[in-house]
Design a protein around this motif. Structure first.
Motif, PDB file in Angstrom:
ATOM      1  N   ASN A  51       0.837  -1.217   0.000  1.00 52.66           N
ATOM      2  CA  ASN A  51       0.000   0.000   0.000  1.00 52.66           C
ATOM      3  C   ASN A  51       0.864   1.256   0.000  1.00 52.66           C
ATOM      4  OD1 ASN A  51      -2.088  -1.764   0.183  1.00 52.66           O
ATOM      5  ND2 ASN A  51      -2.822  -1.088   2.191  1.00 52.66           N
ATOM      6  N   TYR A 242       1.965  -0.568   9.109  1.00 52.07           N
ATOM      7  CA  TYR A 242       0.525  -0.760   9.333  1.00 52.07           C
ATOM      8  C   TYR A 242       0.053  -2.188   9.590  1.00 52.07           C
ATOM      9  CZ  TYR A 242       0.557  -1.618   4.223  1.00 52.07           C
ATOM     10  OH  TYR A 242       0.818  -2.089   2.975  1.00 52.07           O
ATOM     11  N   GLU A 243       0.615  -3.168   8.865  1.00 51.94           N
ATOM     12  CA  GLU A 243       0.126  -4.552   9.028  1.00 51.94           C
ATOM     13  C   GLU A 243       0.278  -5.018  10.475  1.00 51.94           C
ATOM     14  OE1 GLU A 243      -1.233  -6.224   5.297  1.00 51.94           O
ATOM     15  OE2 GLU A 243      -1.226  -7.087   7.318  1.00 51.94           O
ATOM     16  N   GLY A 246      -1.696  -2.858  13.198  1.00 51.39           N
ATOM     17  CA  GLY A 246      -3.114  -3.232  13.300  1.00 51.39           C
ATOM     18  C   GLY A 246      -3.291  -4.455  14.188  1.00 51.39           C
ATOM     19  N   LYS A 247      -2.440  -5.452  13.969  1.00 55.69           N
ATOM     20  CA  LYS A 247      -2.558  -6.691  14.754  1.00 55.69           C
ATOM     21  C   LYS A 247      -2.203  -6.450  16.218  1.00 55.69           C
ATOM     22  CE  LYS A 247      -1.813  -9.580  10.767  1.00 55.69           C
ATOM     23  NZ  LYS A 247      -0.801  -9.618   9.738  1.00 55.69           N
ATOM     24  N   ASP A 269      -2.009   4.099   7.188  1.00 55.94           N
ATOM     25  CA  ASP A 269      -2.707   3.357   6.134  1.00 55.94           C
ATOM     26  C   ASP A 269      -4.052   2.901   6.687  1.00 55.94           C
ATOM     27  OD1 ASP A 269      -2.060   2.024   3.328  1.00 55.94           O
ATOM     28  OD2 ASP A 269      -3.292   0.638   4.503  1.00 55.94           O
ATOM     29  N   PRO A 270      -5.099   2.939   5.840  1.00 52.96           N
ATOM     30  CA  PRO A 270      -6.426   2.513   6.307  1.00 52.96           C
ATOM     31  C   PRO A 270      -6.449   1.076   6.813  1.00 52.96           C
ATOM     32  CG  PRO A 270      -6.548   3.471   4.081  1.00 52.96           C
ATOM     33  CD  PRO A 270      -5.110   3.439   4.458  1.00 52.96           C
ATOM     34  N   LYS A 271      -5.483   0.282   6.377  1.00 54.23           N
ATOM     35  CA  LYS A 271      -5.390  -1.121   6.784  1.00 54.23           C
ATOM     36  C   LYS A 271      -5.291  -1.282   8.305  1.00 54.23           C
ATOM     37  CE  LYS A 271      -5.030  -5.400   5.264  1.00 54.23           C
ATOM     38  NZ  LYS A 271      -3.955  -6.156   4.657  1.00 54.23           N
ATOM     39  N   VAL A 272      -4.696  -0.306   8.985  1.00 49.82           N
ATOM     40  CA  VAL A 272      -4.576  -0.377  10.442  1.00 49.82           C
ATOM     41  C   VAL A 272      -5.962  -0.542  11.063  1.00 49.82           C
ATOM     42  CG1 VAL A 272      -3.992   0.969  12.502  1.00 49.82           C
ATOM     43  CG2 VAL A 272      -2.432   0.938  10.594  1.00 49.82           C
ATOM     44  N   GLU A 274      -8.752  -1.410   9.450  1.00 52.31           N
ATOM     45  CA  GLU A 274      -9.371  -2.641   8.941  1.00 52.31           C
ATOM     46  C   GLU A 274      -8.982  -3.838   9.810  1.00 52.31           C
ATOM     47  OE1 GLU A 274      -8.487  -3.815   4.774  1.00 52.31           O
ATOM     48  OE2 GLU A 274      -8.932  -1.696   4.381  1.00 52.31           O
ATOM     49  N   VAL A 275      -7.705  -3.898  10.171  1.00 54.31           N
ATOM     50  CA  VAL A 275      -7.214  -5.043  10.939  1.00 54.31           C
ATOM     51  C   VAL A 275      -7.593  -4.938  12.416  1.00 54.31           C
ATOM     52  CG1 VAL A 275      -5.114  -6.239  11.718  1.00 54.31           C
ATOM     53  CG2 VAL A 275      -5.297  -5.473   9.348  1.00 54.31           C
TER      54      VAL A 275
END
Ligand code: PHE
Length: 390
Positions: A51, A242-243, A246-247, A269-272, A274-275
């Protein structure tokens, strides 16, 4: 039979070599004598931080598109030639090698992540081709053991600034007296930030009560987080991407860790959300290069143009990519040439360049001195908390 076989291979080799030499003689020093100026782009297009690569190249492409629409650069169309570094340092080395030897670009933009940028600098130096990262904040990118790397440049602030900003935020805004530092041991970015955060936090009178580490692609953080929980600190500093962020946030909240989690630009990142889920990200803060909610007219104009082009909000990477695109265009225009060394000399003299994320004047280390912002996550949305001048 055997002898015949050998001579046949010998013949093949001779043909191949003369072809190689011919190609060598026939090619001009740069591939940019045509109607195009080709610029290399070494980016994370797949893999762990894909991303990041996507957003940064979106920003660069927009800057190039606008320049091309208004007459081009030195009367030519400027074009980004992309190579995917798969978010890995070794692949970043391969990508820059390809861009320089096959595509014959006079300058390479990228990568995004500091460890990947660092993996390209020897090739850049050996070939005397400048590299400019829009986003790599680790201080070693431009200065190696006290010596400025002649071919390395950046258009963003550096980690000692970012680490200091977050240490001051922890001490002053959160009134934290104690902190745990939880880093990504596979990232130069994370390790550098841990050092600058700790130095400032201690200077502020704070105590670092624990230091823990994980590795990129880890999935389960619960045993370390359980250990961190009993340390009873006021905050956890997590300078990571971010990956994993988030976790970590998700698992920390599941374990009942409610204290503020703080971090740095790699969270952007929006993924943060999301996760982790919006709720887990409440009471979290991170430093960044800009906020799309800022009412500065340059930012408003950029956000509008970006939304029109891509139908989404530009994050800091998009803004930094755009700004690095402007910096490259500015340098080529002032150099009045696409010769790598002339572009290098012009880059070094970048001064008072007005961009979206501030004003770029490079210091003696090839680093710009720029302001930063602190972002607060509220119900899944980034909110602009404060602006910090250097
Ligand atoms: N600063 C990060 C690094 O050096 C990259 C990054 C920049 C990530 C901006 C997100 C936003 O690795």
């Amino acid at each position: 039979m055997a002898k015949k076989g050998f001579s046949f291979i010998g013949l093949l080799l001779t043909v191949a070599m003369s072809g190689f030499m011919l190609a060598g003689c026939g090619s001009t020093p740069s591939a940019n004598d045509s109607k195009e100026i080709k610029i290399g782009g070494n980016f994370e297009l797949t893999g762990g931080v894909a991303n990041f690569g996507k957003m940064t190249t979106n920003g660069i492409q927009l800057a190039f598109k606008e320049a091309n629409a208004s007459g081009g650069v030195l009367g030519k169309q400027i074009k980004l030639i992309l190579a995917d570094n798969k978010s890995e340092p070794s692949e970043a080395t391969n990508a820059i090698t390809k861009l320089i030897t096959q595509d014959k670009v006079p300058l390479v933009m990228g990568p995004v992540a500091s460890s990947n940028v660092l993996a390209t600098l020897q090739v850049s130096q050996d070939n005397k081709i400048p590299v400019i990262t829009a986003t790599g904040t680790n201080s070693k990118i431009t200065v190696d053991n006290g010596k400025v790397r002649p071919y390395a440049f950046r258009s963003c602030f550096i980690d000692p600034f970012q680490g200091t900003v977050m240490a001051n935020f922890a001490s002053k805004s959160l009134k934290a007296k104690t902190a745990v530092i939880y880093i990504d041991n596979s990232s130069d970015y994370s390790k550098g930030l841990a050092e600058s955060f700790e130095a400032q936090f201690v200077k502020n009178g704070g105590v670092v009560v624990g230091k823990e580490a994980f590795l990129q692609k880890d999935q389960d953080f619960k045993s370390t987080l359980t250990k961190i929980k009993v340390m009873n600190a006021d905050t956890i500093f997590i300078p990571a991407y971010y990956e994993e962020v988030g976790k970590i946030a998700k698992q920390a909240r599941e374990l009942g860790i409610t204290i503020p989690l703080i971090g740095t630009d790699g969270w952007d990142d929006p993924k943060v959300v999301e996760v982790a889920g919006a709720e887990a990200m409440n009471n979290t803060f991170f430093s960044n290069h800009y906020s799309s909610q800022d009412t500065d007219p340059r930012i408003v104009k950029f956000v509008e143009a970006y939304k029109k082009e891509y139908g989404q909000e530009p994050n800091a990477l998009a803004a930094l990519g755009y700004d690095a695109g402007l910096m490259v265009i500015d340098a080529i225009k002032r150099a009045n040439s696409t010769e790598p060394d002339k572009i290098r000399d012009a880059l070094e003299k970048t001064k008072d360049l007005q961009v979206v994320t501030g004003v770029i004047t490079l210091d003696a280390n090839h680093d710009p001195v720029k302001s930063g912002v602190v972002i607060e996550m509220k119900d899944g949305k980034q909110t602009f908390k404060e602006k910090i001048n250097p």
